[in-house]
Motif scaffolding. Sequence first.
Motif, PDB file in Angstrom:
ATOM      1  N   PHE A 144       0.894  -1.224  -0.039  1.00 27.34           N
ATOM      2  CA  PHE A 144      -0.286  -0.027  -0.143  1.00 27.34           C
ATOM      3  C   PHE A 144       0.789   1.063   0.023  1.00 27.34           C
ATOM      4  CE2 PHE A 144      -2.732  -3.170   1.741  1.00 27.34           C
ATOM      5  CZ  PHE A 144      -4.084  -3.160   0.988  1.00 27.34           C
ATOM      6  N   ARG A 145       0.540   2.170  -1.030  1.00 29.30           N
ATOM      7  CA  ARG A 145       1.433   3.217  -1.115  1.00 29.30           C
ATOM      8  C   ARG A 145       0.975   4.638  -0.665  1.00 29.30           C
ATOM      9  NH1 ARG A 145       4.711   2.108  -5.382  1.00 29.30           N
ATOM     10  NH2 ARG A 145       6.118   3.940  -4.267  1.00 29.30           N
ATOM     11  N   LYS A 146      -0.505   4.617  -0.373  1.00 30.95           N
ATOM     12  CA  LYS A 146      -0.997   5.916   0.346  1.00 30.95           C
ATOM     13  C   LYS A 146      -2.447   5.829   0.837  1.00 30.95           C
ATOM     14  CE  LYS A 146      -1.517  10.498   0.308  1.00 30.95           C
ATOM     15  NZ  LYS A 146      -0.598  11.432   1.172  1.00 30.95           N
ATOM     16  N   GLU A 147      -2.627   6.426   2.049  1.00 32.05           N
ATOM     17  CA  GLU A 147      -4.101   6.173   2.579  1.00 32.05           C
ATOM     18  C   GLU A 147      -4.773   7.421   2.894  1.00 32.05           C
ATOM     19  OE1 GLU A 147      -4.419   2.960   5.686  1.00 32.05           O
ATOM     20  OE2 GLU A 147      -4.636   4.724   7.138  1.00 32.05           O
ATOM     21  N   ILE A 148      -5.999   7.435   2.677  1.00 32.86           N
ATOM     22  CA  ILE A 148      -6.739   8.623   3.220  1.00 32.86           C
ATOM     23  C   ILE A 148      -7.803   8.322   3.956  1.00 32.86           C
ATOM     24  CG2 ILE A 148      -8.623  10.431   2.176  1.00 32.86           C
ATOM     25  CD1 ILE A 148      -7.202  10.103  -0.764  1.00 32.86           C
ATOM     26  N   VAL A 149      -8.208   8.903   5.116  1.00 25.37           N
ATOM     27  CA  VAL A 149      -9.390   8.614   6.116  1.00 25.37           C
ATOM     28  C   VAL A 149     -10.105   9.810   6.018  1.00 25.37           C
ATOM     29  CG1 VAL A 149      -9.676   7.880   8.326  1.00 25.37           C
ATOM     30  CG2 VAL A 149      -7.585   7.280   7.130  1.00 25.37           C
ATOM     31  N   ARG A 150     -11.413   9.504   5.999  1.00 25.35           N
ATOM     32  CA  ARG A 150     -12.609  10.378   6.060  1.00 25.35           C
ATOM     33  C   ARG A 150     -13.614   9.887   6.839  1.00 25.35           C
ATOM     34  NH1 ARG A 150      -9.328  13.181   4.447  1.00 25.35           N
ATOM     35  NH2 ARG A 150      -9.213  14.753   2.681  1.00 25.35           N
ATOM     36  N   ASP A 151     -14.202  11.038   7.661  1.00 30.27           N
ATOM     37  CA  ASP A 151     -15.287  10.530   8.407  1.00 30.27           C
ATOM     38  C   ASP A 151     -16.808  10.904   7.546  1.00 30.27           C
ATOM     39  OD1 ASP A 151     -14.369   9.845  10.745  1.00 30.27           O
ATOM     40  OD2 ASP A 151     -14.349  12.046  11.599  1.00 30.27           O
ATOM     41  N   VAL A 152     -17.460  10.221   7.513  1.00 33.83           N
ATOM     42  CA  VAL A 152     -18.792  10.332   6.468  1.00 33.83           C
ATOM     43  C   VAL A 152     -20.188  10.108   7.327  1.00 33.83           C
ATOM     44  CG1 VAL A 152     -18.901   8.070   5.824  1.00 33.83           C
ATOM     45  CG2 VAL A 152     -19.570   9.652   4.365  1.00 33.83           C
TER      46      VAL A 152
END
Length: 679
Positions: A588-596
């Motif tokens: 895995f090269r990149k990660e994004i975390v968001r609340d929704v």
Amino acid sequence: VEEEGREARLRFMGIENKVDVYLNGERLASHANKQPLVVDVSGRLRSENVLVLHCHADLRPGQGQRSERGSYLGPNPAISSVGVFDKVHLEISEGHRFNEVVADAAINETMTRGTVTVDVLGVSRLAAVTLQVRLLDPDGACVGENSVPLTVGHGEFRGRCAVQIERPSLWWPRGYGDQPLYRVEIALVAQDRVQEIEYRTVGFRRVTMPELLHFVVNGVPVFLRGGDWVTPDLMSDVWDTARVDRLFALAENANFNAFRVWGPAEAPPDAFYEQADARGFLLWQDFTRLPMRADSKSIATCTEKARAQIKRLKHHPSILSWCGCNEAAMWAHEDYNKDFTDHGPWGGLPAAEAVGAVCKELDPARYYQPSSPYFGMNPNDPREGNTHGYTNMWFVPGYDYLNFASEDTRISAPVLHSLERFMAPEDLWPEGYSTLYLHGNRRPFPETWMPYTCAESWKKTGPVEQFYDATDASGLVHRLGMAESLYYQETIQRQRRGRPASEQSDRRCCGGYIVWKYNDSWPQVYSAKVDYFLEPKHVYYALRRAYEPLMLSFDFDGYLYLWTINDTREPVTGTVTIQLYHLEKNEFRKEIVRDVTVAPGQSTVVVQLDKAGIRAFRKEHILFAKLTDNSGQVLARANAFADIERRLTFPEAKLDMQLRQGTLVLTTDKFARCVTLSG
């Protein structure tokens, strides 16, 4: 028969094609359709009786000859079945009986009061009889009853009786709530004795349509997800309970909540609708084979059948809407808008208009549509009314975001072990055959498959060019199945998103998506999602994912977006994690975390990926996303390729399989594409 002189009738619940009925050597009736037949045998019964049914073969011109187009449902050449396919009853009475019982259930706008109405017709030799109605709740307790006296004139009576209930339990479509069913007990009383009892099952739900074909049930928007239901088995019209149970169970597993009951096939028996009621399926119900001719006899026949069908089915909560006929409006002007002229609104079909008048008279609360598809210039305009998906054969403007799809066709092959059950071995993979698509080659499968398919199926595949060329029959089944799966996956997700990401409105254009067709009636290579042998095809699993009530969806639309779609009754709050995975480096090269948070019946953009740090990347990457709740439970998943499959080189993954407390657990050391379990 012990008492020979009593009033009696023979009731034939199902006879196929022309049949002559003889009792004790006397011909009493002839019958030539699938509708129930009632024959009065009063005074004709002896202590011992002989009933003979003379069944005639249905030999039409061209019978037994192969058709160039073949049949959507089955064998080519066509077969003709004759004989008895349902029960035959001998009914003996004392001169008091129902000839017709029609029940209906309604609920007021505030959904606080339900009303069951029963209309009856019958005969009696008395001057008056009594109609009694009892309403039993799902636990069998009586929650309402009423009785009315009925006057008999010239031996006949008619009457109506209503029962009300306060705050009934609401019936919901699948995935939106439970399906509590009430039982209506309808009794005819004469001389203080119950002469006959009929039963009907009802449910209380309120259906509205604030926008054309955008349905709201009990105040909640419901996105219809399903397929077209056709005759379960052309080998026989005998109702196969085990087969139908399996088809319903597979539809439940695939997240269906609706069927369109396809009109060119016969309407199913009562058992089908009872199943739909109990399981929470909404039904778009076509009428059967409306005649194209405008003569009065044809119109009278079809309206009589429609009247009988509405009276038989209107009490079922699963019935969502009525539809006059299949594709009459679409083909009204030669070949689907062939002359490029706006002919204005469809002039209509006299039979469809007549059936519409019957619907308005007998069942005015339900939506009726004269034809499917309907509305628009062609009229198969995806932006108006409903559409049938012919984008594989025509360019259809506006299909990216349509209003409602009641039919969409892509074809593939059944799984290999099903093909081997009906295809000759030498036809399955002819010697020297290659799938290379060279000039002059019109078909994505061998010429030897043509006797097993129909209706220009070779034009109706998914994007096979995006997948590896096949070197054997198994590979060809995979290629066709994955291409169909990709088409539906992308199309249905886009329709469920309902609008471009750049649009500011939160309105979803599409009210439902129903694919053609759900089940096979006969072994063939065409468009079913479950084959004749009840084996799910590749596309079945793609539909299962595309129809998940709560889903994540990647959207490649100039920019790259991730959406959350919530087709449940409750708001959903959680955390979305997006990961960029390198297929060849296995990392895995990149990660994004968001609340929704997404409201019921809504779709929303979670993030535009380039604004969150995932900008340009090489196409050997794969995108993953998952939605988890506060406890860490995974609620939804998604993945997406950045390139077409035939340009990706998948690693040799090692699979591990274990059985843990009754659950089969699969793990892999690298990305594994298309794991298939068979047994």
